[in-house]
Design a protein around this motif. Structure first.
Motif, mmCIF file in Angstrom:
data_model
loop_
_atom_site.group_PDB
_atom_site.id
_atom_site.type_symbol
_atom_site.label_atom_id
_atom_site.label_comp_id
_atom_site.label_asym_id
_atom_site.label_seq_id
_atom_site.Cartn_x
_atom_site.Cartn_y
_atom_site.Cartn_z
ATOM 1 N N UNK A 7 -8.083 -3.599 7.294
ATOM 2 C CA UNK A 7 -8.835 -2.451 7.207
ATOM 3 C C UNK A 7 -8.005 -1.126 7.317
ATOM 4 N N UNK A 8 -8.328 -0.404 7.108
ATOM 5 C CA UNK A 8 -7.417 1.168 7.071
ATOM 6 C C UNK A 8 -7.253 1.272 8.605
ATOM 7 N N UNK A 9 -8.171 0.925 9.438
ATOM 8 C CA UNK A 9 -8.044 1.420 10.907
ATOM 9 C C UNK A 9 -6.750 0.432 11.302
ATOM 10 N N UNK A 32 -5.107 3.143 -1.657
ATOM 11 C CA UNK A 32 -3.817 3.412 -2.448
ATOM 12 C C UNK A 32 -3.751 4.420 -3.270
ATOM 13 N N UNK A 33 -2.834 5.142 -3.227
ATOM 14 C CA UNK A 33 -2.516 6.266 -3.826
ATOM 15 C C UNK A 33 -3.475 7.619 -3.295
ATOM 16 N N UNK A 72 0.924 -1.245 -0.009
ATOM 17 C CA UNK A 72 0.031 0.207 0.012
ATOM 18 C C UNK A 72 1.041 1.293 0.083
ATOM 19 N N UNK A 73 0.551 2.061 -1.036
ATOM 20 C CA UNK A 73 1.353 3.370 -0.909
ATOM 21 C C UNK A 73 0.256 4.598 -0.872
ATOM 22 N N UNK A 74 0.324 5.428 0.003
ATOM 23 C CA UNK A 74 -0.690 6.391 0.169
ATOM 24 C C UNK A 74 0.061 7.528 1.032
ATOM 25 N N UNK A 131 3.755 7.392 2.551
ATOM 26 C CA UNK A 131 3.739 6.326 3.517
ATOM 27 C C UNK A 131 3.704 4.851 2.432
ATOM 28 N N UNK A 132 4.289 3.911 2.865
ATOM 29 C CA UNK A 132 4.151 2.577 2.260
ATOM 30 C C UNK A 132 4.190 1.478 3.295
#
Length: 154
Positions: free
Chosen positions: A22-24, A68-69, A3-5, A12-13
Motif C-alpha cells: 500500500x501507499x501507506x 506511479x508518476x 515506483x517513481x512519484x 522519489x523512487x
C-alpha cells in the motif's frame, strides 16, 4: 517493481515493491515518513489520509503501483518550510486537540482539505468533512475548536 512519484514536492523512487504493497506502507516504511498512521488498514479511520494528485485519500487503500508518476502530499508536506508548522497544525496544538496524536495527522490533512474548499465552514460542514476520521481519545469538541481556530488563520 519500481515506483517513481513526487512526495511532498520531491521526486522519489522506491525499488523492490511487491504487488500488494500500500501507499501507506511505502510512505511509512520505505520513505521514512511516519506522519500517516496505520490504524485500521480498511479506510475506516482516516488516520492515514494524504493527498493523491490533490484528492484526499486513505493511503491504506491505495496500491503503491497506482501512484506511479503521481503527486502525494502527506501531513509532513503541509508545513512547507523546515521546522515550521502549518497554521492548522498550530491550531490543533493550541486548542488541545492532540491527545495521543494517532488520529491527528489524518485530521489535519482532512481539515486542510476542508479549508481549501470552504474557508468559513459552519459546524455541520466541519463535522461532515471530518466524518471519516475517528478519534478514540477525545469527545471531538477540542478537534472542532481546532478547526474553527484554523479557519480564522488559514
Amino acid at each position: 517493481m519500481r515506483l517513481a512519484c513526487r512526495v511532498n514536492g520531491e521526486a522519489r523512487e522506491v525499488d523492490g515493491l511487491w504487488e500488494g504493497e500500500s501507499l501507506l506502507w511505502v510512505l511509512r516504511e520505505r520513505l521514512q515518513l511516519p506522519g500517516s498512521k496505520n490504524a485500521c488498514e480498511q479506510g475506516e479511520c482516516g488516520s492515514c489520509s494524504v493527498y493523491l494528485d490533490g484528492v484526499l485519500v486513505c493511503s491504506c487503500l491505495v496500491a503503491a503501483g497506482q501512484v506511479e508518476g503521481r503527486d502525494v502530499v502527506t501531513v509532513e508536506g503541509l508545513a512547507g518550510e523546515e521546522d515550521a508548522l502549518h497554521p492548522i497544525q498550530e491550531a490543533f496544538l493550541e486548542a488541545g486537540a492532540v491527545q495521543c496524536g494517532f488520529c491527528t495527522p489524518g485530521l489535519i490533512v482532512a481539515t486542510h482539505d476542508l479549508l481549501a474548499r470552504n474557508a468559513t465552514p459552519d459546524d455541520a460542514e466541519i463535522r461532515e468533512a471530518l466524518a471519516g476520521n475517528l478519534c478514540r481519545c477525545t469527545g471531538y469538541e477540542k478537534i472542532l475548536d481546532a478547526v474553527r481556530l484554523a479557519a480564522t488563520r488559514a
